[in-house]
Design a protein around this motif. Structure first.
Motif, PDB file in Angstrom:
ATOM      1  N   GLU A 250       0.835  -1.199   0.000  1.00 39.98           N
ATOM      2  CA  GLU A 250       0.000   0.000   0.000  1.00 39.98           C
ATOM      3  C   GLU A 250       0.873   1.254   0.000  1.00 39.98           C
ATOM      4  O   GLU A 250       0.584   2.212  -0.721  1.00 39.98           O
ATOM      5  N   LEU A 251       1.945   1.225   0.793  1.00 35.30           N
ATOM      6  CA  LEU A 251       2.848   2.373   0.840  1.00 35.30           C
ATOM      7  C   LEU A 251       3.433   2.653  -0.535  1.00 35.30           C
ATOM      8  O   LEU A 251       3.548   3.805  -0.963  1.00 35.30           O
ATOM      9  N   LYS A 252       3.780   1.573  -1.202  1.00 32.06           N
ATOM     10  CA  LYS A 252       4.365   1.737  -2.533  1.00 32.06           C
ATOM     11  C   LYS A 252       3.330   2.316  -3.508  1.00 32.06           C
ATOM     12  O   LYS A 252       3.636   3.200  -4.311  1.00 32.06           O
ATOM     13  N   ALA A 253       2.112   1.820  -3.391  1.00 32.12           N
ATOM     14  CA  ALA A 253       1.060   2.300  -4.287  1.00 32.12           C
ATOM     15  C   ALA A 253       0.755   3.773  -4.036  1.00 32.12           C
ATOM     16  O   ALA A 253       0.465   4.531  -4.963  1.00 32.12           O
ATOM     17  N   ILE A 254       0.820   4.185  -2.790  1.00 28.82           N
ATOM     18  CA  ILE A 254       0.444   5.554  -2.440  1.00 28.82           C
ATOM     19  C   ILE A 254       1.592   6.532  -2.648  1.00 28.82           C
ATOM     20  O   ILE A 254       1.438   7.588  -3.255  1.00 28.82           O
ATOM     21  N   ASP A 255       2.761   6.151  -2.115  1.00 25.91           N
ATOM     22  CA  ASP A 255       3.869   7.099  -2.087  1.00 25.91           C
ATOM     23  C   ASP A 255       5.012   6.761  -3.035  1.00 25.91           C
ATOM     24  O   ASP A 255       6.056   7.419  -3.007  1.00 25.91           O
ATOM     25  N   GLY A 256       4.833   5.717  -3.845  1.00 25.91           N
ATOM     26  CA  GLY A 256       5.875   5.365  -4.809  1.00 25.91           C
ATOM     27  C   GLY A 256       7.187   5.038  -4.122  1.00 25.91           C
ATOM     28  O   GLY A 256       7.216   4.280  -3.159  1.00 25.91           O
ATOM     29  N   THR A 257       8.248   5.668  -4.574  1.00 28.68           N
ATOM     30  CA  THR A 257       9.581   5.325  -4.076  1.00 28.68           C
ATOM     31  C   THR A 257      10.062   6.279  -2.983  1.00 28.68           C
ATOM     32  O   THR A 257      11.244   6.318  -2.654  1.00 28.68           O
ATOM     33  N   ARG A 258       9.129   7.004  -2.417  1.00 30.13           N
ATOM     34  CA  ARG A 258       9.476   8.034  -1.435  1.00 30.13           C
ATOM     35  C   ARG A 258      10.367   7.525  -0.302  1.00 30.13           C
ATOM     36  O   ARG A 258      11.229   8.242   0.200  1.00 30.13           O
ATOM     37  N   TYR A 259      10.153   6.260   0.118  1.00 29.98           N
ATOM     38  CA  TYR A 259      10.881   5.749   1.289  1.00 29.98           C
ATOM     39  C   TYR A 259      12.093   4.886   0.924  1.00 29.98           C
ATOM     40  O   TYR A 259      12.691   4.249   1.764  1.00 29.98           O
ATOM     41  N   VAL A 260      12.415   4.866  -0.369  1.00 28.76           N
ATOM     42  CA  VAL A 260      13.571   4.053  -0.775  1.00 28.76           C
ATOM     43  C   VAL A 260      14.863   4.773  -0.380  1.00 28.76           C
ATOM     44  O   VAL A 260      14.991   5.983  -0.571  1.00 28.76           O
ATOM     45  N   ARG A 261      15.785   4.005   0.194  1.00 28.44           N
ATOM     46  CA  ARG A 261      17.103   4.545   0.539  1.00 28.44           C
ATOM     47  C   ARG A 261      18.132   3.521   0.060  1.00 28.44           C
ATOM     48  O   ARG A 261      17.823   2.332  -0.059  1.00 28.44           O
ATOM     49  N   PRO A 262      19.359   3.985  -0.184  1.00 29.71           N
ATOM     50  CA  PRO A 262      20.380   3.046  -0.684  1.00 29.71           C
ATOM     51  C   PRO A 262      20.614   1.905   0.308  1.00 29.71           C
ATOM     52  O   PRO A 262      20.796   2.144   1.502  1.00 29.71           O
ATOM     53  N   VAL A 263      20.598   0.692  -0.213  1.00 32.63           N
ATOM     54  CA  VAL A 263      20.758  -0.489   0.631  1.00 32.63           C
ATOM     55  C   VAL A 263      22.067  -0.418   1.422  1.00 32.63           C
ATOM     56  O   VAL A 263      22.123  -0.764   2.598  1.00 32.63           O
ATOM     57  N   ALA A 264      23.109   0.044   0.778  1.00 32.67           N
ATOM     58  CA  ALA A 264      24.422   0.092   1.436  1.00 32.67           C
ATOM     59  C   ALA A 264      24.360   0.946   2.693  1.00 32.67           C
ATOM     60  O   ALA A 264      24.910   0.580   3.739  1.00 32.67           O
ATOM     61  N   GLN A 265      23.643   2.072   2.606  1.00 30.93           N
ATOM     62  CA  GLN A 265      23.540   2.948   3.775  1.00 30.93           C
ATOM     63  C   GLN A 265      22.751   2.306   4.906  1.00 30.93           C
ATOM     64  O   GLN A 265      22.964   2.595   6.073  1.00 30.93           O
ATOM     65  N   ILE A 266      21.818   1.458   4.504  1.00 31.15           N
ATOM     66  CA  ILE A 266      20.989   0.822   5.529  1.00 31.15           C
ATOM     67  C   ILE A 266      21.806  -0.203   6.310  1.00 31.15           C
ATOM     68  O   ILE A 266      21.761  -0.257   7.537  1.00 31.15           O
ATOM     69  N   LEU A 267      22.555  -0.998   5.569  1.00 29.59           N
ATOM     70  CA  LEU A 267      23.219  -2.139   6.201  1.00 29.59           C
ATOM     71  C   LEU A 267      24.589  -1.782   6.759  1.00 29.59           C
ATOM     72  O   LEU A 267      25.098  -2.477   7.643  1.00 29.59           O
ATOM     73  N   ASP A 268      25.175  -0.711   6.275  1.00 27.68           N
ATOM     74  CA  ASP A 268      26.545  -0.406   6.628  1.00 27.68           C
ATOM     75  C   ASP A 268      26.736  -0.228   8.131  1.00 27.68           C
ATOM     76  O   ASP A 268      26.088   0.619   8.757  1.00 27.68           O
ATOM     77  N   GLY A 269      27.592  -1.040   8.686  1.00 27.41           N
ATOM     78  CA  GLY A 269      27.951  -0.880  10.086  1.00 27.41           C
ATOM     79  C   GLY A 269      26.961  -1.464  11.071  1.00 27.41           C
ATOM     80  O   GLY A 269      27.122  -1.321  12.282  1.00 27.41           O
ATOM     81  N   LEU A 270      25.902  -2.105  10.587  1.00 28.00           N
ATOM     82  CA  LEU A 270      24.975  -2.754  11.519  1.00 28.00           C
ATOM     83  C   LEU A 270      25.672  -3.927  12.181  1.00 28.00           C
ATOM     84  O   LEU A 270      26.413  -4.659  11.533  1.00 28.00           O
ATOM     85  N   PRO A 271      25.444  -4.131  13.480  1.00 28.26           N
ATOM     86  CA  PRO A 271      26.078  -5.273  14.155  1.00 28.26           C
ATOM     87  C   PRO A 271      25.615  -6.599  13.557  1.00 28.26           C
ATOM     88  O   PRO A 271      24.465  -6.736  13.159  1.00 28.26           O
ATOM     89  N   GLU A 272      26.583  -7.523  13.519  1.00 28.09           N
ATOM     90  CA  GLU A 272      26.248  -8.854  13.013  1.00 28.09           C
ATOM     91  C   GLU A 272      25.418  -9.589  14.053  1.00 28.09           C
ATOM     92  O   GLU A 272      25.540  -9.331  15.254  1.00 28.09           O
ATOM     93  N   ALA A 273      24.591 -10.497  13.583  1.00 27.21           N
ATOM     94  CA  ALA A 273      23.835 -11.316  14.525  1.00 27.21           C
ATOM     95  C   ALA A 273      23.392 -12.594  13.863  1.00 27.21           C
ATOM     96  O   ALA A 273      22.810 -12.575  12.788  1.00 27.21           O
TER      97      ALA A 273
END
Length: 623
Positions: A250-273
RNA sequence: GUGCCCGUAGCUCAAUCGGAUAGAGCACCGGCCUUCUAAGCCGGGGGUUGCAGGUUCGAUCCCUGCCGGGCGCGCCA
């Protein structure tokens, strides 16, 4: 001012132990109970009050010193013991030091005559058994006709403001069958309290603040990224259900790509688990929440609000379908935004009930009977769930509710003492909060328990249950059980459109009356004027007494917070009606007999309809 | 371990402030449709109310101790 039972309750609860987990009853609540004992205005109370008056009159002659002894009228199980039984003589025996039967005789000698009493007998150890005249019973039909849908309502509650808070499930997932039981119980309880004369507010507390909500947002966001073609590994402790994908799409249908962020920025430096390392998984989630918040900025709020609104909307839709509506949806977040949490804690602090230790702020709940002190603000500065709950309950009282009922799952029972402690510490009466606990629901299909795992997302939702079983049967099955009993919900039985299914039994009685009236074809408006003199047979007497009893049942159900009593009563009324139906033909040639019988069954139908309505079960005219 | 809830007929459950012979449904057995809907009715068998004490005129109910089942006991919500 306090009668015996209330006085006992007062003594029992005087030291205010954390006794909240016991089955709550109004009779354990001195203030409410004592006041309620003095009122009498529902229909059957007219009869009861009248009868009690006869005993009072005799009492003031026989034992003037014991005039304050409450007159208790029981409905004997055995009809040979009359229509009402009074144990007054036995109660006095102790005080007067005399033989109960002897006292009973004295009372009997001094009782005034009444057009509603045919005779009074002394029986057993000293019971005074009252036998009603037909006129007394016939009066009930008149009252049913004159009050209609209001028949059964009383003033036990004296218009007191009561809040019933129930369901209050986290909006992080759909309602399941356990919530359904709380919904059925809370709604029927609220209806019964209303009928008993309380002014009731139905409220749902939305847990829209805190970490669980953040996890839902993050879960939806990751699903959203997937839907947008970005590949981000789904956190193992995120919300797995399909509804999260729905929100993402639904978010995609309503707001398109508004919330897309580069994957690298999301995962970079997150602790492993690793998935099986729980603390690490939780830490990683916390980091992911922080990362999401910083990357989305203002958009995080938009996304969260959308997901939350849709989740709450979904819950509301299912509850509406279930016949459950709330007057108020109260946001936990609003407690923070409005400063009420800080306010409530400041109040506790002022009164000297908070202290700091190990960097956290604690509430000294042990001073009010709790097992241990409780943290209200963590070392990291975040408030605990308990903090907002303190504020919430403080706010309830400030809103003017004299009584608040929190319907909780039984697994929360350990939480009651600390909430009551907080109320007391803030200067409120902890007895203004009553917490009925709803025991677990186990589904059975084909005699086998239905296995449900929340992790796997394989649990049965309330919506599934409604699709499968239907609203009426579901509500009846939920409510036809004391709330503190485990419920084995037999899906096959609830679904069966057969004589095995108790809900249809009651509805069928209602439909049968409609059918007879249809067959008759006369003017129903003429029935209230019918002469009821022909109603003398035992089954007729039985049904007339049911009419008289109905308001008492409502009051009793309200007093005990036990709507199941109403469910059982309605089944008994239906049984009496079916029996009458089979033994007696209604549409007979003798006009007076016919009209009397039709008037009776129409009144019975009204009681069935009124009662079913309180339970949220339909009353069909045809089946 | 400790706190709370529960324990009633073969099964699922009631039991009106502590009241009289503990009641329903299902299941089992036997009857009732030419008559207002048989989704119904009538009859029958079925109990040491988990166990043991206590309180009293009287206890399924209140108190104590055991036995058995469930739940809770976080700077989670």
């Amino acid at each position: 001012m306090f009668h015996g039972p209330a006085h006992d309750a007062l003594r029992r609860q005087g030291d205010c132990e954390p006794s909240g987990a016991t089955r709550p009853r109004f009779k354990d609540n001195p203030a409410l109970y004592a006041m309620s004992r003095m009122t009498s205005s529902n229909a059957s109370q007219d009869l009861r009050t009248h009868l009690a008056g006869l005993f009072d009159a005799a009492l003031s002659v026989v034992a003037p010193d014991a005039r304050a002894t409450p007159v208790v009228l029981d409905r004997p199980k055995n009809s040979a013991h009359g229509d009402y039984a009074c144990n007054l003589a036995m109660q006095l025996a102790r005080v007067l030091g005399k033989n109960p039967r002897q006292i009973a005789q004295q009372i009997l000698d001094q009782m005034p005559d009444s057009p509603w009493v045919s005779k009074v007998e002394i029986a057993g150890a000293g019971f005074l058994n009252i036998f009603l005249t037909p006129a007394a019973r016939h009066d009930a039909v008149r009252r049913v006709f004159s009050t209609g849908t209001a028949y059964g309502k009383g003033s036990f509650g004296q218009g007191k403001k009561v809040q019933v808070e129930f369901v209050s499930a986290n909006p992080t997932g759909p309602l399941h069958v356990g919530h359904g039981r709380g919904a059925a119980y809370g709604d029927s309880l609220a209806a019964v309290l209303e009928a008993a004369g309380y002014t009731v507010t139905r409220e749902y507390y939305i847990n829209d603040a805190g970490r669980q909500m953040d996890i839902l947002s993050v879960s939806a966001w990751v699903r959203y990224l997937e839907a947008c073609g970005e590949s981000v590994p789904f956190p193992p402790n995120g919300y797995q259900g399909d509804y999260v994908r729905d929100r993402a799409n639904e978010l995609k249908a309503i707001d398109g790509t508004r919330y897309v962020r580069p994957v690298a920025q999301i995962l970079d430096g997150l602790p492993e688990a690793r998935d099986d390392d729980e603390p690490a998984v939780e830490a990683r989630m916390d980091a992911l929440i922080e990362r999401t918040r910083s990357l989305l900025g203002e958009d995080f709020g938009h996304l969260t609000r959308y997901v939350l609104d849709r989740q709450v909307e979904g819950i509301r839709d299912v509850l509406n379908r279930f016949g459950v509506r709330f007057d108020m949806w109260y946001s936990e977040r609003s407690l923070y935004d409005s400063g009420r949490v800080a306010e409530a804690l400041a109040l506790l602090d002022e009164r000297g009930h908070l202290y700091v230790q190990d960097g956290a702020r604690w509430f000294r709940s042990t001073a009010f009977g709790d097992d241990k002190d409780r943290v209200v603000q963590r070392e990291n500065g975040l408030y605990t769930y308990f903090a907002s709950d303190i504020a919430y309950h403080h706010d309830k009282i400030q809103r003017g509710f004299e009584l608040t009922v929190d319907v909780w799952g039984a697994d929360h029972h350990g939480y009651i003492p600390r909430v009551k402690a907080a109320l007391q510490a803030m200067g409120h009466n902890p007895e203004s909060l009553i917490v009925p606990l709803i025991q677990l629901v186990a589904l059975f299909r084909g005699g086998e328990p239905v296995r449900m795992g929340k992790r796997s997302g394989s649990y049965v939702t309330l919506e599934d249950l409604l699709d499968d079983v239907g609203v009426d049967a579901t509500r009846y099955f939920y409510i036809a059980r004391k709330c503190d009993q485990h419920l084995d919900f037999d899906l096959d039985l609830a679904k069966s459109q057969s004589n095995d299914n108790p809900v249809y039994y009651i509805q069928y009685a209602h439909a049968r009356v409609s059918s007879v009236l249809e067959q008759w074809g006369g003017d129903r408006a003429s029935l209230p004027a019918a002469d009821l003199a022909p109603l003398e047979a035992p089954p007729e007497r039985q049904l007339l007494q049911r009419l008289i009893d109905y308001p008492d049942v409502i009051e009793q159900a309200a007093r005990d917070l036990a709507p199941h009593a109403l469910a059982f009563f309605l089944r008994d009324v239906a049984a009496d009606f079916h029996s009458y139906y089979n033994s007696t033909h209604f549409l007979v040639p003798e006009e007076d007999v016919k009209l009397a019988r039709l008037a009776l069954i129409t009144a019975v139908q009204q009681v069935l309809r009124n009662g079913l309505s309180l339970l949220g079960v339909g009353a069909p005219d045809k089946m």
